[in-house]
Design a protein around this motif. Structure first.
Motif, PDB file in Angstrom:
ATOM      1  N   PRO A 137       0.821  -1.210   0.000  1.00  0.00           N
ATOM      2  CA  PRO A 137       0.000   0.000   0.000  1.00  0.00           C
ATOM      3  C   PRO A 137       0.855   1.259   0.000  1.00  0.00           C
ATOM      4  N   VAL A 138       0.272   2.361  -0.462  1.00  0.00           N
ATOM      5  CA  VAL A 138       0.912   3.662  -0.327  1.00  0.00           C
ATOM      6  C   VAL A 138       0.814   4.067   1.140  1.00  0.00           C
ATOM      7  N   PRO A 139       1.911   4.478   1.760  1.00  0.00           N
ATOM      8  CA  PRO A 139       1.845   4.870   3.172  1.00  0.00           C
ATOM      9  C   PRO A 139       0.749   5.911   3.419  1.00  0.00           C
ATOM     10  N   GLY A 140      -0.109   5.607   4.389  1.00  0.00           N
ATOM     11  CA  GLY A 140      -1.151   6.552   4.768  1.00  0.00           C
ATOM     12  C   GLY A 140      -2.439   6.453   3.982  1.00  0.00           C
ATOM     13  N   GLN A 141      -2.505   5.605   2.938  1.00  0.00           N
ATOM     14  CA  GLN A 141      -3.751   5.531   2.167  1.00  0.00           C
ATOM     15  C   GLN A 141      -4.857   4.925   3.020  1.00  0.00           C
ATOM     16  N   THR A 142      -6.078   5.365   2.771  1.00  0.00           N
ATOM     17  CA  THR A 142      -7.234   4.915   3.539  1.00  0.00           C
ATOM     18  C   THR A 142      -8.272   4.295   2.612  1.00  0.00           C
ATOM     19  N   VAL A 143      -9.284   3.675   3.200  1.00  0.00           N
ATOM     20  CA  VAL A 143     -10.381   3.124   2.416  1.00  0.00           C
ATOM     21  C   VAL A 143     -11.086   4.246   1.652  1.00  0.00           C
ATOM     22  N   GLU A 144     -11.249   5.384   2.287  1.00  0.00           N
ATOM     23  CA  GLU A 144     -11.865   6.522   1.610  1.00  0.00           C
ATOM     24  C   GLU A 144     -11.044   6.962   0.400  1.00  0.00           C
ATOM     25  N   ASP A 145      -9.723   6.954   0.529  1.00  0.00           N
ATOM     26  CA  ASP A 145      -8.863   7.319  -0.594  1.00  0.00           C
ATOM     27  C   ASP A 145      -9.072   6.369  -1.765  1.00  0.00           C
ATOM     28  N   VAL A 146      -9.216   5.083  -1.459  1.00  0.00           N
ATOM     29  CA  VAL A 146      -9.426   4.087  -2.514  1.00  0.00           C
ATOM     30  C   VAL A 146     -10.766   4.336  -3.217  1.00  0.00           C
ATOM     31  N   CYS A 147     -11.805   4.658  -2.444  1.00  0.00           N
ATOM     32  CA  CYS A 147     -13.112   4.954  -3.044  1.00  0.00           C
ATOM     33  C   CYS A 147     -13.021   6.165  -3.972  1.00  0.00           C
TER      34      CYS A 147
ATOM     35  N   VAL B  80     -20.017  -1.283 -13.848  1.00  0.00           N
ATOM     36  CA  VAL B  80     -18.991  -1.624 -12.870  1.00  0.00           C
ATOM     37  C   VAL B  80     -19.315  -2.979 -12.239  1.00  0.00           C
ATOM     38  N   ILE B  81     -18.329  -3.878 -12.222  1.00  0.00           N
ATOM     39  CA  ILE B  81     -18.460  -5.174 -11.552  1.00  0.00           C
ATOM     40  C   ILE B  81     -17.487  -5.195 -10.377  1.00  0.00           C
ATOM     41  N   GLY B  82     -18.017  -5.339  -9.170  1.00  0.00           N
ATOM     42  CA  GLY B  82     -17.188  -5.390  -7.976  1.00  0.00           C
ATOM     43  C   GLY B  82     -17.235  -6.768  -7.347  1.00  0.00           C
ATOM     44  N   ASN B  83     -16.081  -7.392  -7.217  1.00  0.00           N
ATOM     45  CA  ASN B  83     -16.000  -8.744  -6.655  1.00  0.00           C
ATOM     46  C   ASN B  83     -15.715  -8.690  -5.166  1.00  0.00           C
ATOM     47  N   CYS B  84     -16.519  -9.417  -4.384  1.00  0.00           N
ATOM     48  CA  CYS B  84     -16.310  -9.573  -2.942  1.00  0.00           C
ATOM     49  C   CYS B  84     -16.057  -8.228  -2.277  1.00  0.00           C
ATOM     50  N   GLN B  85     -14.882  -8.043  -1.672  1.00  0.00           N
ATOM     51  CA  GLN B  85     -14.556  -6.812  -0.950  1.00  0.00           C
ATOM     52  C   GLN B  85     -14.683  -5.587  -1.844  1.00  0.00           C
ATOM     53  N   ALA B  86     -14.371  -5.727  -3.121  1.00  0.00           N
ATOM     54  CA  ALA B  86     -14.482  -4.586  -4.025  1.00  0.00           C
ATOM     55  C   ALA B  86     -15.929  -4.145  -4.193  1.00  0.00           C
ATOM     56  N   GLY B  87     -16.875  -5.050  -3.942  1.00  0.00           N
ATOM     57  CA  GLY B  87     -18.279  -4.718  -4.103  1.00  0.00           C
ATOM     58  C   GLY B  87     -18.735  -3.642  -3.138  1.00  0.00           C
ATOM     59  N   TRP B  88     -18.431  -3.823  -1.836  1.00  0.00           N
ATOM     60  CA  TRP B  88     -18.882  -2.789  -0.893  1.00  0.00           C
ATOM     61  C   TRP B  88     -18.113  -1.494  -1.105  1.00  0.00           C
ATOM     62  N   GLN B  89     -16.883  -1.595  -1.584  1.00  0.00           N
ATOM     63  CA  GLN B  89     -16.094  -0.402  -1.868  1.00  0.00           C
ATOM     64  C   GLN B  89     -16.715   0.377  -3.030  1.00  0.00           C
ATOM     65  N   VAL B  90     -17.142  -0.346  -4.071  1.00  0.00           N
ATOM     66  CA  VAL B  90     -17.807   0.281  -5.213  1.00  0.00           C
ATOM     67  C   VAL B  90     -19.128   0.911  -4.787  1.00  0.00           C
ATOM     68  N   MET B  91     -19.854   0.259  -3.896  1.00  0.00           N
ATOM     69  CA  MET B  91     -21.122   0.810  -3.413  1.00  0.00           C
ATOM     70  C   MET B  91     -20.896   2.115  -2.653  1.00  0.00           C
TER      71      MET B  91
ATOM     72  N   PRO C 260     -20.363  -8.891   0.545  1.00  0.00           N
ATOM     73  CA  PRO C 260     -21.125  -8.715   1.785  1.00  0.00           C
ATOM     74  C   PRO C 260     -21.419  -7.238   2.041  1.00  0.00           C
ATOM     75  N   LEU C 261     -22.659  -6.939   2.406  1.00  0.00           N
ATOM     76  CA  LEU C 261     -23.047  -5.575   2.751  1.00  0.00           C
ATOM     77  C   LEU C 261     -23.761  -5.513   4.098  1.00  0.00           C
ATOM     78  N   SER C 262     -24.306  -6.637   4.544  1.00  0.00           N
ATOM     79  CA  SER C 262     -24.976  -6.700   5.840  1.00  0.00           C
ATOM     80  C   SER C 262     -24.270  -7.785   6.656  1.00  0.00           C
ATOM     81  N   TYR C 263     -23.331  -7.371   7.502  1.00  0.00           N
ATOM     82  CA  TYR C 263     -22.353  -8.302   8.066  1.00  0.00           C
ATOM     83  C   TYR C 263     -22.875  -9.106   9.251  1.00  0.00           C
ATOM     84  N   TRP C 264     -23.955  -8.677   9.850  1.00  0.00           N
ATOM     85  CA  TRP C 264     -24.517  -9.441  10.958  1.00  0.00           C
ATOM     86  C   TRP C 264     -25.494 -10.508  10.473  1.00  0.00           C
ATOM     87  N   ALA C 265     -25.889 -10.452   9.229  1.00  0.00           N
ATOM     88  CA  ALA C 265     -26.973 -11.292   8.725  1.00  0.00           C
ATOM     89  C   ALA C 265     -26.547 -12.754   8.599  1.00  0.00           C
ATOM     90  N   GLY C 266     -27.545 -13.620   8.679  1.00  0.00           N
ATOM     91  CA  GLY C 266     -27.307 -15.050   8.549  1.00  0.00           C
ATOM     92  C   GLY C 266     -28.410 -15.825   9.245  1.00  0.00           C
TER      93      GLY C 266
END
Length: 739
Positions: A128-138, A161-172, A191-197
């Motif tokens: 990763p680039v030092p200091g990059q965040t999830v928001e920066d990636v979005c 746009v096709i988002g696979n797994c972790q990339a899906g919630w990031q794209v959302m 996954p978007l609703s992490y408590w569900a099951g």
């Protein structure tokens, strides 16, 4: 009755074959280890089977990230159509390296190219680039989508746009912050609703509570000197299926080493190349998503205070999940809809179009890498993105059936499958299984305990850990992680493997396979099945104990009271707050539609009548839509609506009929006066559309007669011409039999 005798040489033949398979299997593991180090030494390692060209380097953005936008070079025999919107495939950064979306010829990228779309791939570097965040990636992903749109100004739509797994919630998240940027968004195993099951399944959702929260994530990041090792995530995935990890996968290689080696090595090159994340990135993910479940509740804010509300997304959303997925089960992929909306009317009011499809059996990785899934589900979704774009707001299920099993007109079906969309209600999502209030309170308690434990760690242990950690110790921990150590142990870096390489060459030169009917081979397979069953039972017992501990511990009224969740507090606070902005937009839309009932001409009259007739059926399939395109394309170029205007008019007429069907039909003669040329053309087109799927049901026939009366139809106008077949969709052949 004579007894069957075992051949005298059966045991010798079996032991010769077994020993040779053992040597060859060890040599494959040696090759896997060497591949691991070769792959890791690359500047931008990936497992794409398609050539790509860098278009945009995320490291050069204002807020730099280790992501990049690349353009996929299509095969010479499958050129891209500049009128089709580009498709951008975003790979998950969840421990593994990039490339899974295009790992095979038959893949998401392969399906996009076969359908004639320009295709782009968003991958990332190992560090990763030092200091990059999830928001920066979005923000970077938003810049990539904007760039893809800029490069295709003549495309009939925004980038898909096709988002696979972790990339899906990031794209959302990206789409919620930039609602006008992308076209349809497809989430594959995301996954978007992490408590569900449901109870008895989905044990991964209990893991955060079992470990006392995310303090261990913080500890791992501190031990890594600010870096979180993706090997921890991969190891978590492997621990979920004891039988596959510790027996079935290695035994499958051993049992079929003569034919399985290439497939095994190709997959392990991706699976065995863990990447790194900034500790802050991983901590944010664990706190806000895995344990906190804050995304669907609208509790996440950006650094500048903007609230991320998934209801702000205007693009159609396609959720593809599977009952065989134990990492992202259907509940975690779909229950965000229940977190945000109370009724279908709420979805419609927010202008959202949501489509879901649930595969009956494929596992989590199969959603991305299975060639069969790529040739069926991914190919069908890609081929009918334009249909999805014109759908009215609401909830739909995508049903894909074999064309041979469909009754009615076949000429309008492209390929081997019929693509159909059926209206659904929130009760259809609830039927998959939902948490009750006690369950939600348990997870809320686990999230609160996590916050407390993280605070205690940061106050009392973190200073000591950081004082005793540096880059040297962090690097040593990564290199000696059991997941990486196994690659070094079985590679040319280990001198003990040198004889194995030489022995394997000798074995290949004198290979003697055992006969399939050898009784000792049968005993081997029986033993393997027994071991698999035992490990599956052990895994099931472990999962049951994990669930029992979580359910009992976090349901304790003493614990809940001690952490401030006594009484009625807890679960209700996780519901998404009222969205006043979207309510205002919905009111504005209704006000605008009020002025459109009497506006329009032939196109509006035809589409409004068609929608009115078919609406009670609650289904839309490709035959009707293909006929609609044939009718549109049959008009002269100067009289034909351009693609985007056609989509807008179709959606507009859907909204008018949904708002007030009686008023919409009363105004129909104003759009196409009875007896006029426009009315005649509209009637002819309507009868063509009716022929596409066969006669409509009774209510549809009544509505058709009503429309004919409104437009002044004569008996002769009720006859429909022959149906013209659409051009078949291009299908690429696999490169090898293993694909």
């Amino acid at each position: 009755m004579s007894e069957q005798k075992i051949p005298s040489n059966a045991l010798q033949d079996y032991w010769t074959d077994a020993a040779q398979r053992w040597v060859l299997s060890l040599d494959v593991l040696r090759q896997r280890g060497d591949n691991h180090f070769t792959h890791a030494a690359m500047t931008a390692p990936n497992v794409l089977t398609f050539p790509v060209t860098l278009v945009m380097d995320g490291r050069k953005l204002e807020r730099p990230v280790n992501y990049g936008l690349t353009r996929v070079t299509p095969p010479e025999d499958v050129p891209s159509d500049p009128r089709k919107p580009p498709i951008v495939v975003v790979d998950p950064r969840a421990g593994h390296g990039p490339g899974i979306g295009g790992m095979k010829d038959h893949s998401e990228i392969g399906a996009a190219l076969a359908a004639g779309h320009p295709c782009y791939f968003v991958g990332f570097l190992p560090d990763p680039v030092p200091g990059q965040t999830v928001e920066d990636v979005c923000r970077a992903e938003a810049a990539f989508i904007a760039k893809a749109a800029e490069l295709h100004p003549d495309a009939d739509g925004k980038p898909i746009v096709i988002g696979n797994c972790q990339a899906g919630w990031q794209v959302m998240m990206m789409a919620a912050l930039n609602p006008d940027l992308a076209g349809p968004i497809m989430l594959a195993g995301s996954p978007l609703s992490y408590w569900a099951g449901v109870h008895g399944k989905n044990p991964l959702r209990y893991l955060g509570g079992l470990l006392g929260g995310t303090w261990l994530t913080a500890l791992s990041g501190d031990l890594g000197a600010g870096i979180f090792d993706g090997a921890y995530l991969v190891a978590n995935f492997e621990s979920m299926n004891l039988a596959n990890t510790y027996w079935s996968k290695p035994y499958n290689l051993y049992a079929k080493v003569d034919t399985e080696a290439k497939r095994f090595l190709d997959f392990e090159t991706w699976w065995g190349s863990p990447v790194l994340l900034n500790a802050g990135e991983m901590q944010w993910i664990a706190d806000n998503l895995f344990v906190g479940n804050k995304l669907a509740a609208g509790l996440i804010r950006t650094s500048d205070g903007a609230r991320i509300d998934l209801r702000d997304i205007k693009s159609p959303i396609i959720c593809f999940c599977s009952w065989g997925d134990n990492i992202t089960p259907p509940q975690q992929a779909l229950d965000w809809i229940l977190d945000l909306y109370d009724t279908i009317d709420d979805i419609v009011a927010h202008g959202q179009t949501i489509i879901y499809s649930v595969h009956p059996s494929i596992g989590h990785l199969g959603i991305f890498v299975s060639g069969q899934v790529a040739q069926k589900e991914h190919a069908e979704f890609v081929s009918f993105m334009d249909l999805i774009e014109v759908l009215p707001p609401g909830l739909y299920e995508a049903v894909i059936v074999e064309a041979d099993k469909v009754e009615g007109e076949r000429a309008l079906i492209k390929g081997d499958y019929l693509f159909r969309l059926e209206r659904r209600t929130l009760d259809d999502i609830r039927a998959f299984g939902v948490n009750d209030e006690l369950d939600n309170k348990r997870f809320a308690a686990a999230a609160r305990v996590s916050e407390i434990n993280l605070g205690l760690y940061q106050t009392f242990l973190r200073p000591f850990v950081r004082a005793t950690t540096n880059e040297t110790t962090a690097s040593f921990l990564r290199e000696t992680h059991p997941y990486r150590l196994r690659f070094a142990s079985f590679s040319d870096r280990n001198p003990a493997m040198a004889p194995i390489k030489q022995a394997a060459n000798e074995v290949r030169a004198h290979r003697k396979t055992v006969a399939e009917d050898n009784p000792y081979l049968a005993l081997e397979r029986i033993g393997s099945a027994w071991i698999t069953t035992w490990l599956e039972s052990a895994g099931a017992l472990r999962d049951a104990m994990t669930e029992a501990f979580f359910l009992n511990a976090y349901a304790s009224p003493w614990l809940q009271a001690a952490i401030g969740l006594g009484g009625e507090q807890g679960a209700e606070s996780r519901r998404a707050a009222r969205d006043l902005k979207s309510e205002a937009e919905a009111a504005h839309l209704r006000a605008r539609l009020e002025h459109l009932f009497d506006k329009g001409g032939l196109e509006e009259a035809f589409l409004r009548a068609l929608i009115y007739i078919r609406l009670p059926e609650g289904t839309i399939d490709e035959r009707g839509y293909n006929m609609l395109k044939i009718i549109r394309e049959s008009r002269k170029a100067g009289e034909r609506l351009d693609t985007q205007r056609f989509k807008d008019v179709f959606r507009e007429q859907l909204q008018l009929v949904a708002l007030d069907a009686d008023r919409a039909m009363a105004a129909l003669p104003k759009l196409a006066p009875p007896g006029s040329a426009d009315a005649d053309k509209a009637l002819k087109a309507l009868h063509l559309m009716m022929s596409a799927r066969g006669a409509p049901p009774e209510e549809g026939q009544r509505r058709l007669a009503e429309v004919e009366a409104l437009l002044g139809a004569t008996p002769a106008q009720a006859e429909a011409p022959e149906v013209a077949a659409p051009r078949p969709r291009a299908v690429r052949k696999p490169k090898t039999a293993t694909e």
